[in-house]
Design a protein around this motif. Structure first.
Motif, mmCIF file in Angstrom:
data_model
loop_
_atom_site.group_PDB
_atom_site.id
_atom_site.type_symbol
_atom_site.label_atom_id
_atom_site.label_comp_id
_atom_site.label_asym_id
_atom_site.label_seq_id
_atom_site.Cartn_x
_atom_site.Cartn_y
_atom_site.Cartn_z
ATOM 1 N N ILE A 156 -52.259 11.029 -46.802
ATOM 2 C CA ILE A 156 -50.801 11.038 -46.968
ATOM 3 C C ILE A 156 -50.440 10.842 -48.431
ATOM 4 O O ILE A 156 -49.565 11.525 -48.980
ATOM 5 C CB ILE A 156 -50.167 9.944 -46.086
ATOM 6 C CG1 ILE A 156 -50.476 10.233 -44.606
ATOM 7 C CG2 ILE A 156 -48.665 9.855 -46.325
ATOM 8 C CD1 ILE A 156 -50.292 9.045 -43.700
ATOM 9 N N GLN A 170 -47.563 17.255 -54.193
ATOM 10 C CA GLN A 170 -46.186 17.701 -54.398
ATOM 11 C C GLN A 170 -45.652 17.319 -55.771
ATOM 12 O O GLN A 170 -44.673 17.899 -56.249
ATOM 13 C CB GLN A 170 -45.280 17.098 -53.325
ATOM 14 C CG GLN A 170 -45.600 17.557 -51.911
ATOM 15 C CD GLN A 170 -44.780 16.791 -50.888
ATOM 16 O OE1 GLN A 170 -43.559 16.878 -50.867
ATOM 17 N NE2 GLN A 170 -45.463 16.028 -50.054
ATOM 18 N N ASN A 192 -39.068 11.586 -49.576
ATOM 19 C CA ASN A 192 -39.407 10.624 -48.528
ATOM 20 C C ASN A 192 -39.958 11.339 -47.300
ATOM 21 O O ASN A 192 -39.429 12.371 -46.876
ATOM 22 C CB ASN A 192 -38.169 9.822 -48.117
ATOM 23 C CG ASN A 192 -37.702 8.887 -49.212
ATOM 24 O OD1 ASN A 192 -38.438 8.592 -50.153
ATOM 25 N ND2 ASN A 192 -36.482 8.402 -49.083
ATOM 26 N N ASP A 193 -41.012 10.789 -46.735
ATOM 27 C CA ASP A 193 -41.581 11.282 -45.481
ATOM 28 C C ASP A 193 -41.448 10.140 -44.479
ATOM 29 O O ASP A 193 -42.175 9.146 -44.554
ATOM 30 C CB ASP A 193 -43.043 11.673 -45.691
ATOM 31 C CG ASP A 193 -43.615 12.460 -44.521
ATOM 32 O OD1 ASP A 193 -42.879 12.670 -43.537
ATOM 33 O OD2 ASP A 193 -44.791 12.849 -44.585
ATOM 34 N N TYR A 236 -43.258 9.484 -39.448
ATOM 35 C CA TYR A 236 -44.311 10.372 -38.953
ATOM 36 C C TYR A 236 -45.359 9.517 -38.231
ATOM 37 O O TYR A 236 -45.474 8.309 -38.453
ATOM 38 C CB TYR A 236 -44.947 11.169 -40.088
ATOM 39 C CG TYR A 236 -45.523 10.338 -41.205
ATOM 40 C CD1 TYR A 236 -46.835 9.856 -41.156
ATOM 41 C CD2 TYR A 236 -44.755 10.029 -42.331
ATOM 42 C CE1 TYR A 236 -47.352 9.083 -42.181
ATOM 43 C CE2 TYR A 236 -45.270 9.262 -43.361
ATOM 44 C CZ TYR A 236 -46.562 8.799 -43.278
ATOM 45 O OH TYR A 236 -47.079 8.032 -44.296
ATOM 46 N N SER A 272 -43.733 5.471 -42.703
ATOM 47 C CA SER A 272 -42.805 6.093 -43.643
ATOM 48 C C SER A 272 -43.367 5.912 -45.040
ATOM 49 O O SER A 272 -43.844 4.825 -45.389
ATOM 50 C CB SER A 272 -41.410 5.463 -43.563
ATOM 51 O OG SER A 272 -40.771 5.797 -42.347
ATOM 52 N N THR A 273 -43.348 6.966 -45.820
ATOM 53 C CA THR A 273 -43.828 6.934 -47.198
ATOM 54 C C THR A 273 -42.696 7.331 -48.128
ATOM 55 O O THR A 273 -42.113 8.411 -47.978
ATOM 56 C CB THR A 273 -45.015 7.895 -47.398
ATOM 57 O OG1 THR A 273 -46.102 7.479 -46.574
ATOM 58 C CG2 THR A 273 -45.467 7.924 -48.852
#
Length: 214
Positions: A60, A67, A73-74, A77, A90-91
């Motif tokens: 992750i 990127q 923000n991810d 997931y 969440s990252t």
């Protein structure tokens, strides 16, 4: 903007402890400084993934590096640890005053018990629940490299050490797209895994990048 990045990390250290304490033993919060390379973990509270300060970034984190400054923000997931636990995460990338991504704040919650209950209900309803993707949470970046290479071996049906140069270049391209080579000291680890010299990996990596620009 090193000083700005350091100030942001210092400000977030008590936040790491505060979030983990608020959500309890099923929550882990990890603070990464990607400037440190493969040992990017600089603060951790909780023990969902078993990492400690000096631990490695996962696939992750590599995706954030891939990127670059465009990373966003991810949130929320779901992934699966090596021992089968289900983790909702969440990252959130961290940026310095110039907008450059230099780290990330990650929140991991062990939802295994909740997922098991949901899977039981889904089974009773005759619905097959989706399988969460596996993620390599570890203190050693070599484990992450090994997992990514194994995935490429499975996709090709051949061990990496037995690949010809063209196939090896394709494998390196896949690793490069995953952000592996944005981490310092990644090339020696990949070279060991492929059974070739570092110079061969550097040459093949340069070739695949030239091909990508054509």
């Amino acid at each position: 903007m090193t000083e700005g990045a350091d100030a942001i990390l210092s400000a977030l250290r008590p936040v790491v402890d505060g979030i983990a304490a608020t959500f309890g033993p099923t929550c882990e919060v990890v603070l990464h400084d990607y400037r440190l390379g493969e040992r990017s973990v600089v603060a951790v509270a909780g023990s969902v993934t078993g990492r400690a300060v000096g631990g490695a970034l996962s696939e992750i984190g590599l995706a954030v590096l891939a990127q670059g400054d465009a990373a966003g923000n991810d949130l929320n997931y779901v992934s699966r640890t090596a021992d089968g636990r289900i983790v909702k995460s969440s990252t959130m990338p961290l940026r310095d005053g110039d907008g450059r991504v230099f780290g990330a704040l990650c929140v991991n919650v062990d939802v295994t018990a909740l997922r098991q209950a949901g899977d039981l209900l889904a089974a009773l309803a005759g619905v097959l629940p989706p399988q969460a993707p596996a993620t390599t949470f570890t203190n050693d970046f070599e484990d992450v490299v090994d997992a990514l290479v194994r995935a490429e071996e499975l996709a090709r049906g051949r061990p990496a050490a037995g690949l010809g140069r063209g196939e090896r270049i394709a494998l390196l391209r896949a690793l490069d797209e995953r952000g592996v080579f944005r981490v310092r000291n990644a090339v020696p680890r990949v070279a060991d895994r492929l059974g070739v010299s570092r110079s061969a990996v550097y040459a093949d990596l340069a070739e695949c990048r030239r091909e990508a620009q054509q």
